[in-house]
Design a protein around this motif. Structure first.
Motif, mmCIF file in Angstrom:
data_model
loop_
_atom_site.group_PDB
_atom_site.id
_atom_site.type_symbol
_atom_site.label_atom_id
_atom_site.label_comp_id
_atom_site.label_asym_id
_atom_site.label_seq_id
_atom_site.Cartn_x
_atom_site.Cartn_y
_atom_site.Cartn_z
ATOM 1 N N UNK A 108 44.106 29.223 70.219
ATOM 2 C CA UNK A 108 44.897 28.020 70.049
ATOM 3 C C UNK A 108 43.969 26.858 69.736
ATOM 4 N N UNK A 109 43.918 26.392 68.487
ATOM 5 C CA UNK A 109 42.949 25.379 68.088
ATOM 6 C C UNK A 109 43.124 24.070 68.843
ATOM 7 N N UNK A 110 42.012 23.342 68.988
ATOM 8 C CA UNK A 110 42.025 22.052 69.678
ATOM 9 C C UNK A 110 42.005 20.892 68.695
ATOM 10 N N UNK A 111 41.925 21.184 67.385
ATOM 11 C CA UNK A 111 41.987 20.133 66.385
ATOM 12 C C UNK A 111 40.647 19.570 65.967
ATOM 13 N N UNK A 115 34.703 23.120 66.048
ATOM 14 C CA UNK A 115 34.930 23.849 67.300
ATOM 15 C C UNK A 115 35.915 24.990 67.067
ATOM 16 N N UNK A 116 37.007 24.681 66.383
ATOM 17 C CA UNK A 116 38.035 25.704 66.147
ATOM 18 C C UNK A 116 37.490 26.872 65.328
ATOM 19 N N UNK A 280 35.696 31.211 80.699
ATOM 20 C CA UNK A 280 34.733 30.127 80.616
ATOM 21 C C UNK A 280 35.407 28.829 81.053
ATOM 22 N N UNK A 281 35.308 27.780 80.271
ATOM 23 C CA UNK A 281 35.935 26.492 80.565
ATOM 24 C C UNK A 281 36.380 25.906 79.232
ATOM 25 N N UNK A 282 36.911 24.709 79.263
ATOM 26 C CA UNK A 282 37.109 23.978 78.022
ATOM 27 C C UNK A 282 35.771 23.858 77.301
#
Length: 318
Positions: A108-111, A115-116, A280-282
């Motif tokens: 689910x991409x973060x925009x 990163x995506x 993991x984490x964000x």
């Protein structure tokens, strides 16, 4: 070295005293060995068995078919033999690990395009095994829920706010590796220093492992400097923490070295499938060591995704 079997049902259904007792058991295990087994986890046996069976169907396909889904470390799809050597994370140069993997994860991409493109790639589902994707998605959802529950128990065991860790997992990176360890009749005789997975520590917060027992199975490196076979319970998951969690707790808890032995000539037809969920984490979580009395060591702060990417690069062959 103690690797206890801990029942999670008193945490879910018991009194405050029961919950505190589970949290104390978890803390003791992570202090001593960094490993534990958990039962009463609520993950249906049939989902575990179906995921493993469908994975075997994929790995049994001809290499020419599997190669359509081939990726490198960090990608989503088939990791063929020869592309990964986990001992590289420790700076060791070894032959590649004797395994194949199918890898999926958070999608689910973060925009943020850069990163995506790496951390939230779209998962790739093989057309030849059409039920595989459905089972794996269901399994991953269970693993994420269990991992967040474990992180909540971790917080309780350190007398921290319940969401101390999970406030950093609303958009986490996570990877699910299905590892196939072929028989020696398939791989040939291992080279010197070659393992199914070479000695390493995990990189993230918590790993949830559904494994099969075998002669070429999991070993843990003790504080006394010895390799010992990991205990096994078919109903339980094997849990261990990774480097980010060890840093976070200032080395109160151990990110413990482990390895998977090479196929054994005395069991020429032994082949195993492990389901390995790395939580993991964000991506942008800043991991700062907890101070005393929890922490014993103060590490420089790291950004989770940057730290993890360095580790993935280190285990990539070529």
């Amino acid at each position: 070295m103690s690797v206890p079997l801990i029942d999670l049902r008193p945490w879910r259904d018991g009194s405050a005293a029961d919950r505190a007792a589970v949290a104390a058991e978890v803390d003791a295990a992570l202090c001593e060995s960094g490993f534990l087994l958990v039962k009463g986890h609520g993950v249906p046996d049939e989902l575990r068995e179906r995921t493993r069976a469908l994975a075997r169907e994929f790995f049994a396909l001809p290499e020419s078919t599997k190669s359509r889904y081939a990726v490198t470390v960090g990608g989503r799809g088939w990791l063929p033999p020869g592309v990964e050597a986990n001992a590289g994370a420790e700076g060791q140069r070894t032959p590649p690990d004797l395994k194949e993997s199918y890898t999926v994860g958070a999608d689910q991409p973060v925009g943020i395009p850069e990163i995506d493109a790496f951390w939230f790639q779209q998962n790739l589902w093989p057309a030849e095994t059409p039920e595989f994707g459905t089972a794996v998605r269901a399994y991953m959802a269970r693993m994420r829920a269990l991992s967040d529950e474990l992180l909540t128990i971790f917080a309780a065991s350190l007398d921290l706010p319940a969401d101390f860790f999970t406030r950093h997992t609303d958009r986490p990176t996570h990877t699910f590796n299905i590892n196939w360890y072929p028989a020696i009749t398939h791989t040939g005789v291992p080279q010197d220093g070659q393992f199914r997975i070479g000695p390493h520590t995990d990189f993230g917060t918590v790993t949830v492992l559904d494994r099969q027992v075998g002669l070429g199975g999991l070993q843990i490196f003790t504080a006394d400097g010895e390799w010992v076979d990991a205990p096994y319970d078919p109903a339980a998951f094997t849990i261990n923490i990774g480097d980010l969690m060890a840093r976070w707790t200032g080395d109160r808890w151990r990110s413990t070295r482990h390895r998977v032995l090479p196929p054994d000539p005395s069991a020429p037809h032994e082949e195993l499938v492990s389901l390995v969920f790395f939580y993991e984490t964000n991506h942008d979580a800043r991991i700062a060591s907890l101070p005393a009395p929890v922490g014993q060591t103060t590490y420089p702060d790291v950004i989770a995704a940057e730290y993890l990417k360095e580790k993935l690069d280190a285990i990539t062959v070529g």
